[in-house]
Design a protein around this motif. Sequence first.
Motif, PDB file in Angstrom:
ATOM      1  N   LEU A  86       0.819  -1.211   0.000  1.00 49.86           N
ATOM      2  CA  LEU A  86       0.000   0.000   0.000  1.00 49.86           C
ATOM      3  C   LEU A  86       0.854   1.262   0.000  1.00 49.86           C
ATOM      4  N   GLY A  87       2.118   1.147   0.402  1.00 49.24           N
ATOM      5  CA  GLY A  87       2.995   2.317   0.408  1.00 49.24           C
ATOM      6  C   GLY A  87       3.242   2.904  -0.964  1.00 49.24           C
ATOM      7  N   ARG A  88       2.911   2.158  -2.023  1.00 49.52           N
ATOM      8  CA  ARG A  88       3.081   2.648  -3.386  1.00 49.52           C
ATOM      9  C   ARG A  88       1.834   3.342  -3.928  1.00 49.52           C
ATOM     10  N   CYS A  89       0.805   3.493  -3.091  1.00 48.81           N
ATOM     11  CA  CYS A  89      -0.449   4.113  -3.544  1.00 48.81           C
ATOM     12  C   CYS A  89      -0.278   5.619  -3.716  1.00 48.81           C
ATOM     13  N   THR A  90      -1.082   6.185  -4.596  1.00 43.72           N
ATOM     14  CA  THR A  90      -1.164   7.629  -4.808  1.00 43.72           C
ATOM     15  C   THR A  90      -2.639   8.013  -4.877  1.00 43.72           C
ATOM     16  N   PRO A  91      -2.964   9.300  -4.768  1.00 39.99           N
ATOM     17  CA  PRO A  91      -4.369   9.695  -4.933  1.00 39.99           C
ATOM     18  C   PRO A  91      -4.932   9.308  -6.291  1.00 39.99           C
ATOM     19  N   GLU A  92      -4.059   9.218  -7.289  1.00 39.75           N
ATOM     20  CA  GLU A  92      -4.517   8.825  -8.630  1.00 39.75           C
ATOM     21  C   GLU A  92      -4.661   7.311  -8.744  1.00 39.75           C
ATOM     22  N   GLU A  93      -3.876   6.579  -7.964  1.00 41.58           N
ATOM     23  CA  GLU A  93      -3.937   5.113  -7.926  1.00 41.58           C
ATOM     24  C   GLU A  93      -4.183   4.705  -6.467  1.00 41.58           C
ATOM     25  N   PRO A  94      -5.410   4.896  -5.968  1.00 43.27           N
ATOM     26  CA  PRO A  94      -5.660   4.742  -4.530  1.00 43.27           C
ATOM     27  C   PRO A  94      -5.684   3.286  -4.083  1.00 43.27           C
ATOM     28  N   GLY A  95      -5.548   3.136  -2.767  1.00 37.63           N
ATOM     29  CA  GLY A  95      -5.558   1.809  -2.162  1.00 37.63           C
ATOM     30  C   GLY A  95      -6.508   1.714  -0.991  1.00 37.63           C
ATOM     31  N   LEU A  96      -6.736   0.489  -0.544  1.00 41.10           N
ATOM     32  CA  LEU A  96      -7.674   0.222   0.539  1.00 41.10           C
ATOM     33  C   LEU A  96      -7.092  -0.850   1.442  1.00 41.10           C
ATOM     34  N   LEU A  97      -7.075  -0.576   2.753  1.00 44.32           N
ATOM     35  CA  LEU A  97      -6.695  -1.580   3.747  1.00 44.32           C
ATOM     36  C   LEU A  97      -7.951  -1.964   4.506  1.00 44.32           C
ATOM     37  N   PHE A  98      -8.337  -3.234   4.393  1.00 49.45           N
ATOM     38  CA  PHE A  98      -9.545  -3.756   5.028  1.00 49.45           C
ATOM     39  C   PHE A  98      -9.092  -4.749   6.089  1.00 49.45           C
ATOM     40  N   GLY A 123       0.398   9.752   6.434  1.00 45.47           N
ATOM     41  CA  GLY A 123       0.431  10.722   5.345  1.00 45.47           C
ATOM     42  C   GLY A 123      -0.337  10.247   4.135  1.00 45.47           C
ATOM     43  N   LEU A 124      -0.258   8.950   3.839  1.00 50.59           N
ATOM     44  CA  LEU A 124      -1.006   8.403   2.704  1.00 50.59           C
ATOM     45  C   LEU A 124      -2.506   8.543   2.924  1.00 50.59           C
ATOM     46  N   VAL A 125      -2.939   8.311   4.156  1.00 50.47           N
ATOM     47  CA  VAL A 125      -4.364   8.466   4.468  1.00 50.47           C
ATOM     48  C   VAL A 125      -4.769   9.930   4.360  1.00 50.47           C
ATOM     49  N   ALA A 126      -3.929  10.842   4.882  1.00 52.89           N
ATOM     50  CA  ALA A 126      -4.246  12.273   4.845  1.00 52.89           C
ATOM     51  C   ALA A 126      -4.344  12.788   3.408  1.00 52.89           C
ATOM     52  N   ARG A 127      -3.532  12.248   2.497  1.00 52.21           N
ATOM     53  CA  ARG A 127      -3.551  12.698   1.091  1.00 52.21           C
ATOM     54  C   ARG A 127      -4.623  12.009   0.272  1.00 52.21           C
ATOM     55  N   GLY A 128      -5.333  11.072   0.873  1.00 53.28           N
ATOM     56  CA  GLY A 128      -6.382  10.369   0.132  1.00 53.28           C
ATOM     57  C   GLY A 128      -5.859   9.236  -0.722  1.00 53.28           C
ATOM     58  N   ALA A 129      -4.611   8.836  -0.507  1.00 49.47           N
ATOM     59  CA  ALA A 129      -4.039   7.740  -1.290  1.00 49.47           C
ATOM     60  C   ALA A 129      -4.465   6.384  -0.754  1.00 49.47           C
ATOM     61  N   VAL A 130      -4.730   6.284   0.545  1.00 52.75           N
ATOM     62  CA  VAL A 130      -5.108   5.021   1.181  1.00 52.75           C
ATOM     63  C   VAL A 130      -6.274   5.276   2.126  1.00 52.75           C
ATOM     64  N   GLU A 131      -7.215   4.366   2.137  1.00 52.60           N
ATOM     65  CA  GLU A 131      -8.291   4.384   3.127  1.00 52.60           C
ATOM     66  C   GLU A 131      -8.157   3.134   3.985  1.00 52.60           C
ATOM     67  N   VAL A 132      -8.271   3.312   5.303  1.00 55.03           N
ATOM     68  CA  VAL A 132      -8.190   2.193   6.234  1.00 55.03           C
ATOM     69  C   VAL A 132      -9.588   1.943   6.803  1.00 55.03           C
ATOM     70  N   THR A 173     -18.077  -2.426  -1.699  1.00 55.64           N
ATOM     71  CA  THR A 173     -18.607  -1.056  -1.787  1.00 55.64           C
ATOM     72  C   THR A 173     -17.500  -0.024  -1.624  1.00 55.64           C
ATOM     73  N   ALA A 174     -16.618  -0.251  -0.638  1.00 56.98           N
ATOM     74  CA  ALA A 174     -15.519   0.690  -0.416  1.00 56.98           C
ATOM     75  C   ALA A 174     -14.560   0.698  -1.595  1.00 56.98           C
ATOM     76  N   ALA A 175     -14.236  -0.468  -2.137  1.00 55.84           N
ATOM     77  CA  ALA A 175     -13.312  -0.544  -3.267  1.00 55.84           C
ATOM     78  C   ALA A 175     -13.888   0.139  -4.502  1.00 55.84           C
ATOM     79  N   GLN A 176     -15.173  -0.065  -4.760  1.00 52.54           N
ATOM     80  CA  GLN A 176     -15.798   0.560  -5.927  1.00 52.54           C
ATOM     81  C   GLN A 176     -15.939   2.067  -5.740  1.00 52.54           C
ATOM     82  N   ARG A 177     -16.235   2.475  -4.519  1.00 50.06           N
ATOM     83  CA  ARG A 177     -16.364   3.911  -4.256  1.00 50.06           C
ATOM     84  C   ARG A 177     -15.045   4.637  -4.499  1.00 50.06           C
ATOM     85  N   ARG A 178     -13.937   4.023  -4.123  1.00 50.77           N
ATOM     86  CA  ARG A 178     -12.631   4.665  -4.261  1.00 50.77           C
ATOM     87  C   ARG A 178     -11.953   4.351  -5.595  1.00 50.77           C
TER      88      ARG A 178
END
Length: 481
Positions: A274-286, A308-317, A336-341
């Motif tokens: 997930l450390g490679r995620c960006t706001p353009e290529e977002p990730g999800l930790l479930f 920082g990744l969460v604050a920038r919108g790159a990752v959602e936990v 639902t979360a994956a499709q939303r993001r």
Amino acid sequence: MPTGIGGVDAVLGGGLLRGSAYIVQGPPGAGKTILANQICFNAAASGEPALYVSLLAEAHDRLLTYMRPLRFYDAALVPERVSYLSAYPILEKEGPGALQRMLLEEVRRRGARVVVLDGLFVIHDAFGSEPAFRRFVHEMQGLASLAGCSLLMLTNQARSRAAPEHTMVDGWIELLDEIHGLRAVRALVVHKQRGSAYLRGRHLYRITDAGITLFPRLEAAQPCEPDTAPRNGRIGSGIAQFDTMLMGGYPPASSTFLLGPSGSGKTTFGLHFLGRCTPEEPGLLFGFYETPTRLMVKARRIGLDLEGLVARGAVEVIWQPDADNLVDELGHRLITAAQRRRAKRIFVDGLGSFERAMLHKQRLPALVAAIHNILQPLGATILYSREVQELDMLERLPDSDLSTMAENLILFHYARQGRLLHRMLSILKLRDSDFDPFAEEFHITPDGVRFGRRPLATARPAEADELPDVPSLGDTPPTGP
């Protein structure tokens, strides 16, 4: 006609059929009354009047007392858009014929598009004969067709599948309230709905202050033809040396199992991914085991800025306790979360929690396949951590269905040398790709994961000389057993 209950509409193939009669059957406490009222208020909110007729001895104002705490209840819709009638006095004094006439008159006068007849078993008892009861059900089907409304007839009688009245109506829905071990679960089954596709089998639901929330069984709800379009390139793991073993990274839009005992490094590898995620290529930790705060601390200790990744919108936990979950509820929440993001990288930390939420463990391969097929159009690459008990599983894998569940299998295990345990990693399977087939030692440092022999500084002096000659990446592997 949509019921306004998302999961129910999905199971019914869009909603109730207009001009049709349904039998809604279930034991006391299963939620028949809540389901019917929820449909009535949702219909009224969308501009379609509803009529609720009770054949029970209790007055309808008592019923409203129970409905008021539920969020779908809207007092402004009563009685203009949602009307309640107590028909028990008419049935008792004048008989079923008078009841039928009253129903048709009220439906026409109010323009009702949804009609609920609560207490079909009372009609059965009032007639005292099966032929007369079947005739009444048949005439109710005619009333629904004539008025163009959707008629729900509620009953707590457990009538058999062969009962003749089930052939006379257009739909038959059963609500179940069951005990599995120590767990109590509710399920909905659509046995019949004429002229409409619907999802068969049992679908679990909850009753909360929002009313009924139903979770269609994921295997039944998945696309008939999953997306199999080939995708080029690789998805980096976030660990350069591991990417070398993977011949560049994970295959895109694939699913990977990270298998290993507790403390072997599965979550650490997921965090690097997930450390490679960006706001353009977002990730999800479930996840289930570690709260977001603990995960951020853990990531910081291995040189990753998850906060920082969460604050920038790159990752959602998304974290939920490993408690009394329903497996399809978890699956729908993840999807639902994956499709939303529009998530491209997904790490599910704790597949064991999905297993524990299952009533039937044999569903796991089909469930994982369904999640993968539903999320494939996103181009999402999914990692699952799965804990096993064995420290070294090279001799025996814990599950014969692993190959059917995931396209890639990564095994975390330990090698024992004297009093030292060495973390090892082996790639067992990689979809349509070559890979490094040799077990490699790795260790977790403040700068992240590093492959190769354990640094001498981390071993006690008496043990340093006992370190095994474990090859690092680029070394020639030893020969012989």
